[in-house]
Design an enzyme around this catalytic site. Structure first.
Site, PDB file in Angstrom:
ATOM      1  N   TYR A 236       0.834  -1.203   0.000  1.00  0.00           N
ATOM      2  CA  TYR A 236       0.000   0.000   0.000  1.00  0.00           C
ATOM      3  C   TYR A 236       0.868   1.253   0.000  1.00  0.00           C
ATOM      4  CZ  TYR A 236      -3.911   3.091   1.016  1.00  0.00           C
ATOM      5  OH  TYR A 236      -4.854   4.072   0.941  1.00  0.00           O
TER       6      TYR A 236
ATOM      7  N   PHE B 239      -6.382  19.987 -24.921  1.00  0.00           N
ATOM      8  CA  PHE B 239      -7.078  18.718 -25.160  1.00  0.00           C
ATOM      9  C   PHE B 239      -8.458  18.766 -24.492  1.00  0.00           C
ATOM     10  CE2 PHE B 239      -7.807  14.166 -24.070  1.00  0.00           C
ATOM     11  CZ  PHE B 239      -7.888  13.704 -25.362  1.00  0.00           C
ATOM     12  N   ASP B 240      -9.428  17.986 -24.992  1.00  0.00           N
ATOM     13  CA  ASP B 240     -10.811  18.131 -24.469  1.00  0.00           C
ATOM     14  C   ASP B 240     -10.962  17.861 -22.970  1.00  0.00           C
ATOM     15  OD1 ASP B 240     -10.175  15.957 -26.038  1.00  0.00           O
ATOM     16  OD2 ASP B 240     -12.191  15.533 -26.713  1.00  0.00           O
TER      17      ASP B 240
ATOM     18  N   ASP C 112       1.286  19.394 -20.667  1.00  0.00           N
ATOM     19  CA  ASP C 112       0.389  18.257 -20.845  1.00  0.00           C
ATOM     20  C   ASP C 112       1.160  17.317 -21.769  1.00  0.00           C
ATOM     21  OD1 ASP C 112      -1.608  16.481 -21.343  1.00  0.00           O
ATOM     22  OD2 ASP C 112      -3.036  17.916 -22.162  1.00  0.00           O
TER      23      ASP C 112
ATOM     24  N   ALA D 252       1.315  13.881 -22.755  1.00  0.00           N
ATOM     25  CA  ALA D 252       0.974  12.539 -23.250  1.00  0.00           C
ATOM     26  C   ALA D 252       1.953  12.019 -24.317  1.00  0.00           C
ATOM     27  CB  ALA D 252      -0.452  12.535 -23.796  1.00  0.00           C
TER      28      ALA D 252
ATOM     29  N   LYS E 141      -0.400   6.846 -23.652  1.00  0.00           N
ATOM     30  CA  LYS E 141       0.222   7.228 -24.918  1.00  0.00           C
ATOM     31  C   LYS E 141       1.709   6.857 -24.867  1.00  0.00           C
ATOM     32  CE  LYS E 141      -3.791   9.507 -25.115  1.00  0.00           C
ATOM     33  NZ  LYS E 141      -4.105  10.608 -24.223  1.00  0.00           N
TER      34      LYS E 141
ATOM     35  N   HIS F  58     -21.291  12.528 -29.471  1.00  0.00           N
ATOM     36  CA  HIS F  58     -20.690  11.615 -30.449  1.00  0.00           C
ATOM     37  C   HIS F  58     -20.535  10.187 -29.930  1.00  0.00           C
ATOM     38  CE1 HIS F  58     -17.472  13.342 -28.075  1.00  0.00           C
ATOM     39  NE2 HIS F  58     -16.693  12.340 -28.404  1.00  0.00           N
TER      40      HIS F  58
HETATM   41  C1  LIG Z   1      -5.212  11.441 -23.776  1.00  0.00           C
HETATM   42  C2  LIG Z   1      -4.850  12.805 -23.380  1.00  0.00           C
HETATM   43  C3  LIG Z   1      -5.258  13.332 -22.142  1.00  0.00           C
HETATM   44  C4  LIG Z   1      -6.161  12.573 -21.186  1.00  0.00           C
HETATM   45  O1  LIG Z   1      -5.596  11.394 -20.774  1.00  0.00           O
HETATM   46  P1  LIG Z   1      -6.475  10.080 -20.424  1.00  0.00           P
HETATM   47  O2  LIG Z   1      -5.427   9.095 -20.044  1.00  0.00           O
HETATM   48  O3  LIG Z   1      -7.224   9.703 -21.650  1.00  0.00           O
HETATM   49  O4  LIG Z   1      -7.358  10.431 -19.295  1.00  0.00           O
HETATM   50  C5  LIG Z   1      -4.854  14.619 -21.829  1.00  0.00           C
HETATM   51  N1  LIG Z   1      -4.110  15.345 -22.683  1.00  0.00           N
HETATM   52  C6  LIG Z   1      -3.703  14.864 -23.865  1.00  0.00           C
HETATM   53  C7  LIG Z   1      -2.870  15.714 -24.770  1.00  0.00           C
HETATM   54  C8  LIG Z   1      -4.066  13.595 -24.264  1.00  0.00           C
HETATM   55  O5  LIG Z   1      -3.689  13.129 -25.466  1.00  0.00           O
END
Ligand SMILES: *Cc1c(COP(=O)(O)O)cnc(C)c1O
Length: 458
Positions: A72, A124-125, A215, A217, A258, A450
C-alpha cells in the site's frame, strides 16, 4: 538502394482479428445505429479509433508485471517509476494517477479557481473540461499557421507568443494560474512544439512570474520531431532533448496510455515541494495514496519500463515512420490529408474527399462509415458530431474542418495493415462522386453526443 525501415521487434504472441464480410458489416453497423463507438471490437478488423491505451507491451514490460510490489505504501515499483521519471524529466516529486484526466483533476484542484484564464496551445478536451468544470476558461494561443492544412510548418503545435502576451495583458497575471503547453499538440493533429518556442514560453512566464505545466501525453514524439526538424538538435539524444524540454516547465501531467506504452495509467510530476504537498492531499482523496494513486504496483513497474523504451530513437523512428508511411500512401493517391503528418495519426480532410455530401449530413462521419463498410477499418470522426451543438442556440456547431482521424496504436500493426487501410480509402476515393448523401440524427445526448449518438441513413 536504401534499406527500408523495418520494425525493430518481432512478434511473440498474436491476437487473431476477424476479417468480416461486407454483408456482416452492413448488418452490424445498422444495429450500431451507424455509430462506430457502438461496434464490438470483434466486429472491427483494424482498429484505428485511438492510440490511447491500445499499444503492445514489450517482453520486458510483461516480465516487469510479475515483479510488481503491491504494498500500500512505499512500494518498490513506485520507487522504480519515480526514479525513471526523475531521471528523464528532472522533476523530483511524482504522484501516480489512474490516467491523464485524473492527473488534471488532481493538479487543477489546487491550481485552478473560478474566473481564472488558462492559456495554452489548443487544449485537449479533458484538459478544457477540467478547466471549465471549475468555472475557469481555456484560452487558445496556437499559431495561426496550425489552422491551414495545406501549409507546411515544422512546428504547428507552437504557441503564438504575442497572443500569450495579450492574454496576460487583458486578464492580468493574478487570474492566470498557469500556462499549459501540450506536447505534442493533440488537438491540432499531433503537431510538435519546438524547443525555441518552449524557451520563449518559459521566458514570458518568468517575466510575469507564471508557472508552466506541460500536458505531456506524447512528449517523446515531440522530442523526436525536435531532433529531426529543429536546427541544432540533430546530434542530441532523445533523452537529452526530453530533459531540456522539461527543464523549461514547472511540472507536468501525463497520460501514460500514450508515450508510457501501457494500457492504463497517468501521473503528475512537479518541481516544487510546496505544490507537491498541496497536490498530495487531492491525490489521496481522488486517486489513492501518494505511492500508488490508482495504479497497481505491477502497472507502475510496466510503466517505468515503457517510459524507457518510448524515449529511444529506435522506437520513435519506427513508430513515426509507420504513421508517415500510411500518410504518404494516401498523399500519393491524391487523397487530401493534413500536412505535415503528425506523430500519432493521419487526418483525412473529409470535406475535400466527399465533395457531394452536404455538411448537414455529417461528412466525416459518412466517410468513417464508408471506410468501415469497405474494409472493417474503424477510424473516428473529428467533425460536426464531435463539435456538438451551441449550448445557447442548440444549433449544430460546424467546425472549420471535417476530419477523419486514423490513429495508429503503438507496435500493434504491420506495414501490410497500413497498405490495407490505404487501399480501402483509395477504393472509396475512386467512387467518391457517387456518394451524395450522409446521415441524420435519431437520438443524441445533451452533451458529448458523439459517443452515444444514433444515426439513420438518408
Ligand atoms: C489522452 C490525453 C489526455 C487525457 O488522458 P487520459 O489518459 O485519456 O485520461 C490529456 N491530454 C492529452 C494531450 C491527451 O492526449
Amino acid at each position: 538502394m536504401n534499406l527500408p525501415y523495418a520494425e525493430p521487434y518481432k512478434i511473440k504472441m498474436v491476437e487473431p482479428m476477424y476479417p468480416s464480410t461486407r454483408a456482416e458489416r452492413e448488418a452490424w453497423l445498422k444495429e450500431a445505429h451507424y455509430n462506430l463507438f457502438n461496434l464490438k471490437s470483434q466486429q472491427v478488423f483494424i482498429d484505428l479509433l485511438t492510440d490511447s491505451g491500445t499499444g503492445a507491451m514489450s517482453q520486458e514490460q510483461w516480465s516487469a508485471l510479475m515483479s510488481g510490489d503491491e504494498s500500500y505504501a512505499g512500494s518498490r515499483s513506485f520507487e522504480q517509476l519515480k526514479k525513471v521519471i526523475t531521471t528523464l524529466t528532472g522533476f523530483p516529486y511524482i504522484l501516480p494517477t489512474h490516467q491523464g484526466r485524473a492527473a488534471e483533476n488532481v493538479l487543477f484542484s489546487v491550481m485552478v479557481k473560478e474566473g481564472d484564464v488558462v492559456p495554452g496551445n489548443a487544449h485537449f478536451d479533458t484538459t478544457k473540461g477540467h478547466i471549465e468544470f471549475r468555472k475557469a476558461s481555456a484560452y487558445d494561443c496556437t499559431i495561426d499557421e496550425a489552422a491551414d492544412t495545406t501549409l507546411y510548418h515544422s512546428f504547428k503545435g507552437n504557441l503564438d507568443i504575442s497572443k500569450l502576451e495579450n492574454v496576460v495583458e487583458i486578464y492580468g497575471k493574478e487570474r492566470i494560474p498557469m500556462i499549459i503547453v501540450t506536447v505534442t499538440c493533440n488537438s491540432t493533429g499531433g503537431q510538435p512544439v519546438s524547443m525555441e518556442n518552449l524557451k520563449a514560453v518559459r521566458n514570458l512566464a518568468d517575466r510575469h512570474g507564471l508557472p508552466v505545466i506541460f500536458d505531456s501525453a506524447r512528449f517523446a514524439e515531440n522530442a523526436y520531431f525536435i531532433k529531426t526538424r529543429e536546427k541544432g538538435y540533430e546530434n542530441h539524444s532523445i533523452r537529452e532533448i526530453v530533459k531540456e524540454m522539461f527543464s523549461l516547465a514547472d511540472g507536468m501531467t501525463m497520460s501514460s496510455k500514450k508515450d508510457g506504452i501501457v494500457n492504463m495509467g497517468g501521473f503528475i510530476a512537479l518541481k516544487s515541494q510546496a505544490l507537491y504537498r498541496e497536490t498530495s492531499t487531492f491525490n489521496i482523496m481522488f486517486e489513492g495514496y501518494i505511492t500508488y494513486g490508482g495504479m497497481s504496483g505491477r502497472d507502475m513497474a510496466a510503466l517505468a519500463r515503457g517510459l524507457e523504451e518510448a524515449t529511444t530513437f529506435e522506437f520513435l523512428e519506427s513508430r513515426i515512420s509507420q504513421v508517415h508511411y500510411l500518410g504518404e500512401l494516401l498523399r500519393e493517391a491524391e487523397i487530401p490529408v493534413q500536412e505535415p503528418f503528425g506523430g500519432h495519426a493521419i487526418f483525412v480532410d473529409a470535406t475535400r474527399f466527399l465533395t457531394n455530401v452536404p455538411r448537414e449530413e455529417f461528412i466525416a462521419q459518412t466517410l468513417a462509415v464508408e471506410l468501415y463498410l469497405e474494409s472493417g477499418v474503424r477510424a473516428v470522426e473529428i467533425g460536426t458530431l464531435l463539435a456538438d451543438r451551441d449550448p445557447e442556440t442548440r444549433e449544430n456547431r460546424y467546425p472549420r474542418l471535417e476530419l477523419l482521424r486514423l490513429a495508429i496504436p503503438r507496435r500493434v500493426y504491420t506495414r501490410n495493415h497500413m497498405d490495407y487501410v490505404a487501399i480501402a480509402l483509395i477504393n472509396i476515393f475512386q467512387r467518391r462522386k457517387q456518394i451524395t448523401s450522409g446521415y441524420k440524427i435519431n437520438y443524441e445526448a445533451p452533451i458529448m453526443r458523439h459517443f452515444t449518438v444514433e444515426l439513420e441513413k438518408i
